[in-house]
Design a protein around this motif. Structure first.
Motif, PDB file in Angstrom:
ATOM      1  N   ARG A   1       0.836  -1.207   0.000  1.00  0.00           N
ATOM      2  CA  ARG A   1       0.000   0.000   0.000  1.00  0.00           C
ATOM      3  C   ARG A   1       0.868   1.252   0.000  1.00  0.00           C
ATOM      4  O   ARG A   1       0.558   2.245  -0.663  1.00  0.00           O
ATOM      5  CB  ARG A   1      -0.904   0.026   1.230  1.00  0.00           C
ATOM      6  CG  ARG A   1      -1.983  -1.022   1.235  1.00  0.00           C
ATOM      7  CD  ARG A   1      -2.761  -0.971   2.521  1.00  0.00           C
ATOM      8  NE  ARG A   1      -3.839  -1.951   2.529  1.00  0.00           N
ATOM      9  CZ  ARG A   1      -4.784  -1.988   3.453  1.00  0.00           C
ATOM     10  NH1 ARG A   1      -4.797  -1.112   4.438  1.00  0.00           N
ATOM     11  NH2 ARG A   1      -5.725  -2.911   3.388  1.00  0.00           N
ATOM     12  N   ALA A   2       1.976   1.214   0.749  1.00  0.00           N
ATOM     13  CA  ALA A   2       2.879   2.363   0.823  1.00  0.00           C
ATOM     14  C   ALA A   2       3.479   2.682  -0.546  1.00  0.00           C
ATOM     15  O   ALA A   2       3.654   3.851  -0.893  1.00  0.00           O
ATOM     16  CB  ALA A   2       3.981   2.100   1.843  1.00  0.00           C
ATOM     17  N   VAL A   3       3.773   1.650  -1.325  1.00  0.00           N
ATOM     18  CA  VAL A   3       4.298   1.867  -2.677  1.00  0.00           C
ATOM     19  C   VAL A   3       3.271   2.639  -3.502  1.00  0.00           C
ATOM     20  O   VAL A   3       3.622   3.577  -4.226  1.00  0.00           O
ATOM     21  CB  VAL A   3       4.668   0.526  -3.350  1.00  0.00           C
ATOM     22  CG1 VAL A   3       5.010   0.721  -4.825  1.00  0.00           C
ATOM     23  CG2 VAL A   3       5.834  -0.135  -2.623  1.00  0.00           C
ATOM     24  N   GLU A   4       1.994   2.291  -3.377  1.00  0.00           N
ATOM     25  CA  GLU A   4       0.939   3.009  -4.104  1.00  0.00           C
ATOM     26  C   GLU A   4       0.835   4.456  -3.634  1.00  0.00           C
ATOM     27  O   GLU A   4       0.678   5.373  -4.433  1.00  0.00           O
ATOM     28  CB  GLU A   4      -0.410   2.303  -3.929  1.00  0.00           C
ATOM     29  CG  GLU A   4      -0.495   0.997  -4.670  1.00  0.00           C
ATOM     30  CD  GLU A   4      -0.225   1.160  -6.149  1.00  0.00           C
ATOM     31  OE1 GLU A   4      -0.863   2.015  -6.801  1.00  0.00           O
ATOM     32  OE2 GLU A   4       0.649   0.443  -6.666  1.00  0.00           O
ATOM     33  N   LEU A   5       0.914   4.665  -2.323  1.00  0.00           N
ATOM     34  CA  LEU A   5       0.863   6.021  -1.783  1.00  0.00           C
ATOM     35  C   LEU A   5       1.983   6.871  -2.368  1.00  0.00           C
ATOM     36  O   LEU A   5       1.758   7.993  -2.814  1.00  0.00           O
ATOM     37  CB  LEU A   5       0.972   5.991  -0.256  1.00  0.00           C
ATOM     38  CG  LEU A   5       1.071   7.369   0.393  1.00  0.00           C
ATOM     39  CD1 LEU A   5      -0.293   8.045   0.400  1.00  0.00           C
ATOM     40  CD2 LEU A   5       1.640   7.268   1.785  1.00  0.00           C
ATOM     41  N   LEU A   6       3.196   6.332  -2.384  1.00  0.00           N
ATOM     42  CA  LEU A   6       4.331   7.081  -2.921  1.00  0.00           C
ATOM     43  C   LEU A   6       4.200   7.321  -4.418  1.00  0.00           C
ATOM     44  O   LEU A   6       4.602   8.375  -4.913  1.00  0.00           O
ATOM     45  CB  LEU A   6       5.637   6.365  -2.602  1.00  0.00           C
ATOM     46  CG  LEU A   6       6.033   6.392  -1.128  1.00  0.00           C
ATOM     47  CD1 LEU A   6       7.189   5.446  -0.874  1.00  0.00           C
ATOM     48  CD2 LEU A   6       6.374   7.801  -0.687  1.00  0.00           C
ATOM     49  N   ARG A   7       3.632   6.365  -5.127  1.00  0.00           N
ATOM     50  CA  ARG A   7       3.434   6.553  -6.569  1.00  0.00           C
ATOM     51  C   ARG A   7       2.553   7.771  -6.823  1.00  0.00           C
ATOM     52  O   ARG A   7       2.853   8.607  -7.664  1.00  0.00           O
ATOM     53  CB  ARG A   7       2.797   5.303  -7.196  1.00  0.00           C
ATOM     54  CG  ARG A   7       2.565   5.430  -8.702  1.00  0.00           C
ATOM     55  CD  ARG A   7       1.830   4.226  -9.261  1.00  0.00           C
ATOM     56  NE  ARG A   7       0.528   4.033  -8.677  1.00  0.00           N
ATOM     57  CZ  ARG A   7      -0.567   4.724  -8.997  1.00  0.00           C
ATOM     58  NH1 ARG A   7      -0.499   5.695  -9.886  1.00  0.00           N
ATOM     59  NH2 ARG A   7      -1.726   4.466  -8.434  1.00  0.00           N
TER      60      ARG A   7
ATOM     61  N   HIS B   1      10.595   7.050  -3.782  1.00  0.00           N
ATOM     62  CA  HIS B   1       9.789   6.440  -4.842  1.00  0.00           C
ATOM     63  C   HIS B   1      10.659   6.056  -6.038  1.00  0.00           C
ATOM     64  O   HIS B   1      10.512   4.970  -6.598  1.00  0.00           O
ATOM     65  CB  HIS B   1       8.665   7.382  -5.287  1.00  0.00           C
ATOM     66  CG  HIS B   1       7.871   6.840  -6.416  1.00  0.00           C
ATOM     67  ND1 HIS B   1       8.076   7.222  -7.714  1.00  0.00           N
ATOM     68  CD2 HIS B   1       6.889   5.903  -6.445  1.00  0.00           C
ATOM     69  CE1 HIS B   1       7.244   6.556  -8.496  1.00  0.00           C
ATOM     70  NE2 HIS B   1       6.518   5.756  -7.753  1.00  0.00           N
ATOM     71  N   ALA B   2      11.559   6.922  -6.424  1.00  0.00           N
ATOM     72  CA  ALA B   2      12.437   6.626  -7.562  1.00  0.00           C
ATOM     73  C   ALA B   2      13.269   5.369  -7.297  1.00  0.00           C
ATOM     74  O   ALA B   2      13.431   4.523  -8.189  1.00  0.00           O
ATOM     75  CB  ALA B   2      13.341   7.816  -7.861  1.00  0.00           C
TER      76      ALA B   2
END
Length: 152
Positions: free
Chosen positions: A90-96, A122-123
């Motif tokens: 979920r955190a990956v989606e938030l950062l995206r 994110h990068a």
């Protein structure tokens, strides 16, 4: 509940610009094309694999210190997530979605392992996710050439 498995698509498919692996969902172009034909079980298995990949990569750079705060922010900002989706995925989606606007990760229940801003974090995640997804694509292509009878 119907048991329906949603698509991992996040609406930013880079395969339309020539990538073999999507930068948004980390699926291989053939997998994106064939997704509607997969069984529910195969889709669920692949969703779990994608979540595991995101968790593995994100755990190198990020800790979830408050899963409830993370979920509240996802809801607040209308970022799509699944109930069974692990917090780091979920955190990956938030950062995206919010990498350019997030100034204080702790407000989102997150703590970076290194002192990085959200955009840099994110990068790094995207770079590692793409490398892992590309390695999977190459391994599957090699497997198909070695075992031609396993092709659909």
């Amino acid at each position: 509940m119907t048991g329906r498995v949603v698509s991992p698509c996040v609406g930013v498919c880079s395969t339309t610009v020539g990538d073999r692996v999507c930068r948004g969902c980390q699926r291989i172009d053939d997998e994106i094309r064939d997704w509607p034909a997969l069984t529910g079980e195969a889709r669920a298995r692949r969703m779990a694999e994608l979540d595991a990949l995101r968790v593995e990569v994100a755990a190198r750079h990020l800790r979830v210190v408050d899963a409830e705060a993370l979920e509240a922010q996802l809801v607040r900002h209308r970022i799509r997530f699944r109930p069974e989706q692990p917090a780091l995925s979920r955190a990956v989606e938030l950062l995206r979605v919010g990498r350019e606007r997030i100034r204080d990760l702790s407000r989102y229940g997150l703590a970076p392992v290194e002192p990085l801003d959200a955009a840099t974090l994110h990068a790094r995640l995207v770079g590692e996710l793409m490398a892992a997804a590309e390695a999977r694509r190459e391994a599957e292509a090699l497997s198909r050439t070695q075992n031609p009878r396993t092709q659909p």
